[in-house]
Design a protein around this motif. Sequence first.
Motif, mmCIF file in Angstrom:
data_model
loop_
_atom_site.group_PDB
_atom_site.id
_atom_site.type_symbol
_atom_site.label_atom_id
_atom_site.label_comp_id
_atom_site.label_asym_id
_atom_site.label_seq_id
_atom_site.Cartn_x
_atom_site.Cartn_y
_atom_site.Cartn_z
ATOM 1 N N UNK A 267 -17.757 8.492 -3.486
ATOM 2 C CA UNK A 267 -17.030 8.654 -2.231
ATOM 3 C C UNK A 267 -18.065 8.878 -1.177
ATOM 4 N N UNK A 306 -14.619 5.704 -7.205
ATOM 5 C CA UNK A 306 -14.992 7.038 -6.994
ATOM 6 C C UNK A 306 -16.100 7.248 -8.026
ATOM 7 N N UNK A 309 -16.232 10.480 -12.407
ATOM 8 C CA UNK A 309 -14.994 10.500 -13.066
ATOM 9 C C UNK A 309 -14.798 9.231 -13.650
ATOM 10 N N UNK A 352 -24.049 16.805 -4.609
ATOM 11 C CA UNK A 352 -22.937 17.375 -4.026
ATOM 12 C C UNK A 352 -22.892 18.858 -4.534
ATOM 13 N N UNK A 354 -20.558 20.907 -4.147
ATOM 14 C CA UNK A 354 -19.073 21.173 -4.346
ATOM 15 C C UNK A 354 -18.660 20.888 -5.847
ATOM 16 N N UNK B 12 -14.048 12.851 -5.815
ATOM 17 C CA UNK B 12 -14.166 13.337 -7.122
ATOM 18 C C UNK B 12 -13.777 14.859 -7.191
ATOM 19 N N UNK B 13 -14.109 15.707 -6.135
ATOM 20 C CA UNK B 13 -13.491 17.254 -6.048
ATOM 21 C C UNK B 13 -12.163 17.225 -5.781
ATOM 22 N N UNK B 44 -12.708 8.892 0.351
ATOM 23 C CA UNK B 44 -13.313 9.918 0.324
ATOM 24 C C UNK B 44 -13.096 10.618 1.716
ATOM 25 N N UNK B 46 -14.846 13.350 2.665
ATOM 26 C CA UNK B 46 -16.072 13.668 2.684
ATOM 27 C C UNK B 46 -16.165 15.212 3.579
ATOM 28 N N UNK B 48 -15.528 18.119 1.281
ATOM 29 C CA UNK B 48 -15.933 19.132 0.434
ATOM 30 C C UNK B 48 -17.550 19.496 0.542
ATOM 31 N N UNK B 49 -18.326 18.628 0.864
ATOM 32 C CA UNK B 49 -19.692 19.011 0.913
ATOM 33 C C UNK B 49 -19.923 20.168 1.785
ATOM 34 N N UNK B 51 -18.021 22.890 3.161
ATOM 35 C CA UNK B 51 -17.483 24.075 2.814
ATOM 36 C C UNK B 51 -16.987 24.908 4.214
#
Lengths: 391, 84
Positions: A267, A306, A309, A352, A354, B12-13, B44, B46, B48-49, B51
């Motif tokens: 991403x 992505x 995964x 990352x 997260x 992903x997250x 994405x 972007x 999630x990075x 917080x």
Amino acid sequence: MPESVFVDIDMYQITKRGQNICGDAFITRKIAEEQRAIAVLSDGLGSGVKASILANMTASMAMKFVAGNMEFLHSAEIMMEALPICQVRKISYATFTIVDCRASGEAHIIEMGNPGCLCMRGSRPLELESRLMESPRWEKRTMRFSRLHTRPGDRIIFFSDGITQAGMGTDAFKLGWRREGCRDFIAGALASSPHMSSRKLAREIVGEALRKEPATVAGDDMSCGVFYFRHPRALVLLTGPPFDRGSDRRFVDMLRDARGRKVVCGGTTAGIVARELGVLIETPLPRARTDIPPVSRVAGVDLATEGILTLTRAAQYLEQGRPADHSNAAADLVELFLESDIIHFVVGTRINEAHQDPTLPVDLEIRRNIVKRIAALLEHRYLKEVRIQYI
Amino acid sequence: MKKVTVRVCSGTTCFVMGASNLQMLHEYVPEELRDWVDIQGAHCLELCRDRNYGAAPYITIDDEIVAEADLSLILERIEQRVRG
């Protein structure tokens, strides 16, 4: 194989109906330090487990002798003595075809019992210089030794007799498809698709043989191997953001300036690529639910997916084979890998955070590890040339 | 009524935190609102990075970021925004 020539080696096989194990064995090996590629196809007597054991023993022994540069007539005698004797037929028997290519472009072919291989220059069949040798100790065990000085665009195609005897006894093919029928089919296929990969050609040949069989049911194990001497097809794959943000430009330049296919997995990675190239990312919603994220479109990139995964799933497909009914980003990625010869991974190493959250419901593999796993599979199982670069 | 654009992150997250269940979001939008909602994928977002936006999965409705987005929360926000 001069610097600019790559040998694309692949095979395809189907098992005789009613058996759950193939009685033909196919082994390949690349010896990097000698710039040499070897493949052995062996057809074991009968079918099923017994044939599989005979074929695998023969192929493994032949590979060891050839790779170790042993005198081959003597080696063949050792192999025949080592094979177990069939209780029914009172003979020990497994055929083989060995193709051994070196950096100079010189290819050596040794055959015993299998249909004669076909050498094609483009779509034109070549005559091979061959000599025959017989073992004084074993009757009717004639080996054919051939040599070919290969050029880019040449192919060596070899198969088990399940291919040449396909359709035998039917009205249309009383004597089977035969080597000549197979040769004409290959010439036609290569005339219309001159750059067909070894993987596709092997599948086409086996598929055509199967169509000759009554009710398209394989009456024997059918295997086909292909060596294709070609200018290499390159693929560059970017995954992960660079450790240092100041390297983003250089990172994307590696994609932009590369020749061949271009893939971006991740991403943040795709975000960096789109920003530096000044293009947009488009992500169409999938038409059906998928268990990995969908592919996106980025101008100038052949495939954008992505990251973790998709890479993890691609590694599973490379390890275990791809389910035929799966169409997803990982299947697209594996397809591009298999249709390329030289694969360059550019791996950004910034983490990352997260992804490290312990409350995530699945374990996310560390990017470097998953790339290493894929690279090892591509190199050793699929005989690709692989390079990994960290940034 | 006001037309809104919804973007669903498929990074992903977000995907592992529940966005995988939002791929068919359009099927859950009530019939009478469908013409007023444009649902798009996003490679994405972007988010999630940093917080700073709460927890994944994220979607956006126009310029509003919705964190911990599950189906009922998204449908509620869509309805609020469309009906103004």
